[in-house]
Structures are given as structure tokens and as C-alpha cells.
Design a protein around this motif. Structure first.
Motif, short mmCIF file in Angstrom:
data_model
loop_
_atom_site.label_atom_id
_atom_site.label_comp_id
_atom_site.label_asym_id
_atom_site.label_seq_id
_atom_site.Cartn_x
_atom_site.Cartn_y
_atom_site.Cartn_z
N MET A 1 6.89 -2.99 -0.91
CA MET A 1 6.61 -2.53 0.44
C MET A 1 7.29 -3.47 1.42
N VAL A 2 7.69 -2.93 2.57
CA VAL A 2 8.31 -3.73 3.63
C VAL A 2 7.55 -3.45 4.91
N SER A 10 -2.32 -4.23 3.56
CA SER A 10 -3.00 -5.02 2.53
C SER A 10 -3.94 -4.18 1.69
N ALA A 11 -4.72 -3.30 2.34
CA ALA A 11 -5.71 -2.52 1.60
C ALA A 11 -5.04 -1.54 0.65
N LEU A 12 -4.00 -0.85 1.10
CA LEU A 12 -3.29 0.08 0.22
C LEU A 12 -2.63 -0.67 -0.92
N ALA A 13 -2.00 -1.80 -0.62
CA ALA A 13 -1.35 -2.59 -1.66
C ALA A 13 -2.37 -3.03 -2.71
N ALA A 14 -3.54 -3.49 -2.28
CA ALA A 14 -4.57 -3.94 -3.22
C ALA A 14 -5.07 -2.78 -4.07
N VAL A 85 10.52 1.72 -2.89
CA VAL A 85 10.31 0.86 -1.73
C VAL A 85 9.60 1.67 -0.67
N HIS A 86 8.50 1.15 -0.16
CA HIS A 86 7.75 1.81 0.90
C HIS A 86 7.81 0.93 2.14
N HIS A 399 7.34 -1.92 -4.85
CA HIS A 399 7.48 -3.00 -3.87
C HIS A 399 7.02 -2.53 -2.51
N SER A 400 6.28 -3.38 -1.83
CA SER A 400 5.85 -3.07 -0.48
C SER A 400 6.48 -4.08 0.45
N ASN A 401 7.38 -3.65 1.32
CA ASN A 401 8.10 -4.54 2.22
C ASN A 401 7.52 -4.46 3.61
N GLU A 402 7.10 -5.59 4.15
CA GLU A 402 6.48 -5.61 5.46
C GLU A 402 7.30 -6.45 6.39
#
Length: 402
Positions: A1-2, A10-14, A85-86, A399-402
Motif C-alpha cells: 500500500m502507498v 492501518s485498520a484495513l492493512a491489519a 499495489v494499493h 503492498h500498501s503504499n502510503e
């Protein structure tokens, strides 16, 4: 994620990590003391990327460093290529798309053959076109952002929208409907429940107003509605990711001018702590969320519903999808304090209806908006883009890009 550091999913990633995915969140470094790579208790890895000054920068001013951000992402993914990648926000999407292109070009140079393109999923946290409709004449910076958002939305593999309003906005941008997936926001139903401590309060009926501390969130409408609600106290629990002192001063001045300051309290500092926020919500007789323009997140409203509190809301943004009029709460017209007062007065005067709305809201939050279910919705959107040859879920990399 980005994503931007102020808007980490954070909640979705967890929740995705709980389902067995390896989740890496890439975010631009804003704190020099933050570890470069950190594995959180949830199992999510947060990777800090140096791009531009190591300090907070508002998204509108990030453009000069998005190329550097994209190059850093490409370097990280070259050694550890994600399956999906999200990206969250147009700026993160631009950096992720640049990284995808650089990876493709470097593969061609080394191998002479193109690998399968890295699928990029994009979620908008706000729309430039929506801002234009709200503020009128377009400055050059906003006009450029609008063009970039349209190009990005049409070029990524898929767009995840959080509400029906966003789906409609994407259609106006020319994004084919088949490339848009609706994944609503979620709520932590283990923390936000009808049972637990409540914040201290007086015997007066209490309203808690929620939303972002911005002029379009309608807090001034709620303050003005107090003139038709004698004896009712109002707690404004506005969220902010930056300096909201100007908006707070405007609201305080408005309450003073209407001679209502003794019945209005500001609790914006308490909303940063989930435990304090849930206690404040439980102390309310009703929660009010009456923005008159988007983007509007439904998170605070979902938290109130999960706590079993009836909601009064305008049908704007994601809130219109979440609050079922006459079932979990009541919808009210925006920017009409007289009508808002009438709606609230009718609700507070009917305890049985309040209890019914609260119970129905808690049930709807648990059954539809628990983060575990939202993660399944997001996972379904990711899987539609991933080749069938991918390994099973335990080894899958998102991957979650923030």
C-alpha cells in the motif's frame, strides 16, 4: 500500500494481515526518529521512504518530490516485487504509477522482455473536481491536479471507491464502471461497542457532532440549531490532520455571537484517542454529522452506530450509504439549522425511537462494516487483478503504499 503518513490505512492493512497476507505499507518519512522499517503487532510492516524534506508537507505541495518517491518505491519493489499495489490518494497513486513504469522499463533493458505489469489499485481520499465545485474558480495548481486525477483514474488497473457518491464522481471522470469496485469504510467493532465507560456529562440532553474540522462539515449549522433546542448541550468532536485553529476560532466566534457559547464544548483533542472517543460517543443522546459538501468519510458515524447511538446526518458522501433513514437514524437537509432542530427535537423527545435506532445501528455496523468483512471486499478486488498462478493466501504479498 502507498499512502500519506497522515492517512495510513492501518485498520484495513491489519485486517488483511489477519487474513494471512503479507502487507507492507510504504509512506513518506516525516519523522527523523521513526525507524526505517518497522513490523507492527498486527504483522503489518511500515516502510519509511525518504522523498523530500523529512517533515510534514500538505499533499498539494508534494509534487516536486513525487518523482523521488516513485524512484524509491521502484528500488524497493525491484528486490521485493509485490503482487498488488494499493495507493491511497492521487499523490500516492502518481508515485506508484511512476514506480510501476520504471520497473517495466528496467525489466525490458535487462531481459529484453516485458514482465506482467504490476497492478496498481487507486483509492481517492478527495477529488479535485469536487473541490472546484465547492470553491468556484480554479487556480492553476488545482486545474493541474484535476487533469492528473483523471489520467490516473483511467490508467490504473482498478479504482476502489468508498461510497456511491465516489462511484458517480469516477463515472464523470470517464472511468469505466467495470474497473470500479465499491469497498465501504470499516469500523473496529471490538473497541466501539454499546458497552463500556461513558464520558462524564450533566443531566442536560447531549449532542455530539462529528466530522472533519472544515467549514463544509456543518458544525456551524449544529451550533445555530441549538437556538431551537433549549437546554441541549453540544460537544463538537472534530477531527483534523493539520492546523484547524482558524476553523475552531470561527466556530467559537459563531457560538458567542449567537449567545450559545455556554452550551458548546470542543473536544477535538480527545478524538485522537479511540478509548476517549468511544466513551464520548456513548455519553451522547444522539450523534450529529451534517456536512453540506464532500468528501465526507463515514468513519465517525460508523463508530457512533457501533456504540448504539442514534445518528442524525445529511445524505452527503459515504454517510448517505451508511445511515438508513428511519432505521438507524434520521437524515436532515444540509445548512438548514431550523429543520435540523426540528429533526433533533423529535428524536430526543422519543426515547423508544432512540433506542430502536441505536440497536439497529449497532447491528448494521457489526454485520456490514466490521473491518474483517471490509478486508474480504478489498481482497476480492485485488484477486481479480492477480494472475491465477499466484500462491495461496498465506504466501500472497500485498503492498500498501502510503
Amino acid at each position: 500500500m502507498v499512502s500519506a503518513p497522515t492517512n495510513l490505512p492501518s485498520a484495513l492493512a491489519a485486517a488483511l494481515a489477519e487474513r494471512g497476507h503479507e502487507v507492507v505499507v510504504h509512506t513518506r518519512r516525516v519523522d527523523p526518529d521513526a525507524p526505517e522499517r518497522q513490523r507492527l503487532p498486527s504483522g503489518v510492516v511500515v516502510q519509511q521512504i525518504v522523498a523530500g524534506p523529512v517533515r510534514p508537507i500538505v499533499e498539494q505541495e508534494l509534487a516536486p518530490w513525487l518523482g523521488e518517491f516513485g524512484r524509491a518505491l521502484a528500488a524497493a519493489w525491484r528486490d521485493d516485487r509485490p503482487d498488488v499495489v494499493h495507493a491511497f490518494s492521487w499523490a500516492s497513486g502518481l508515485a506508484a504509477s511512476a514506480a510501476r513504469q520504471q520497473l517495466r522499463e528496467s525489466t525490458l533493458i535487462r531481459n529484453g522482455a516485458a514482465a506482467a505489469p504490476l497492478p496498481v489499485v487507486l483509492t481517492f481520499t478527495a477529488f479535485g473536481a469536487e473541490q472546484h465545485r465547492r470553491q468556484g474558480p480554479v487556480d492553476p495548481g488545482l486545474a493541474n491536479r484535476i487533469r492528473l486525477e483523471v489520467a490516473l483514474a483511467r490508467s490504473v488497473a482498478a479504482v476502489i471507491a468508498g461510497s456511491d457518491d465516489e462511484v458517480e464522481e469516477l463515472a464523470r471522470m470517464g472511468v469505466p464502471r467495470e474497473r470500479v469496485t465499491l469497498v465501504p469504510p470499516g469500523v473496529d467493532v471490538s473497541r466501539f461497542t454499546p458497552y463500556g465507560p461513558s464520558a462524564e456529562r450533566t443531566d442536560a440532553p447531549r449532542l455530539v457532532a462529528v466530522g472533519d474540522l472544515t467549514p463544509s462539515s456543518g458544525f456551524d449549522t449544529v451550533i445555530a440549531a441549538l437556538r431551537g433546542l433549549p437546554g441541549v448541550e453540544l460537544v463538537i468532536a472534530g477531527t483534523t490532520s493539520g492546523d484547524a485553529s482558524e476553523e475552531l476560532e470561527r466556530l467559537r466566534a459563531g457560538a458567542e455571537q449567537l449567545e450559545l457559547a455556554d452550551r458548546v464544548t470542543f473536544a477535538h483533542s480527545a478524538v485522537r484517542d479511540p478509548a476517549a472517543r468511544s466513551a464520548l460517543l456513548r455519553s451522547a443522546d444522539a450523534v450529529v454529522c451534517v456536512p453540506w459538501h464532500g468528501p465526507v468519510g463515514a468513519g465517525p458515524v460508523l463508530e457512533a452506530m457501533a456504540c448504539g447511538i442514534p445518528v442524525v446526518a445529511t445524505a452527503v458522501g459515504a454517510v448517505s450509504d451508511v445511515v438508513v433513514d428511519g432505521v438507524t437514524g434520521v437524515q436532515a437537509p444540509p445548512r438548514r439549522p431550523d429543520q435540523l432542530a426540528t429533526v433533533i427535537r423529535g428524536l430526543l423527545g422519543d426515547p423508544v425511537r432512540c433506542l430502536g435506532f441505536g440497536a439497529a445501528g449497532a447491528d448494521r455496523a457489526r454485520s456490514r462494516y466490521e473491518w474483517a468483512r471490509i478486508a474480504v471486499d478489498a481482497e476480492r478486488a485485488y484477486r481479480a487483478l492477480v494472475p491465477a498462478a499466484l500462491p495461496a493466501v498465506d504466501d500472497e504479498l500485498i503492498h500498501s503504499n502510503e
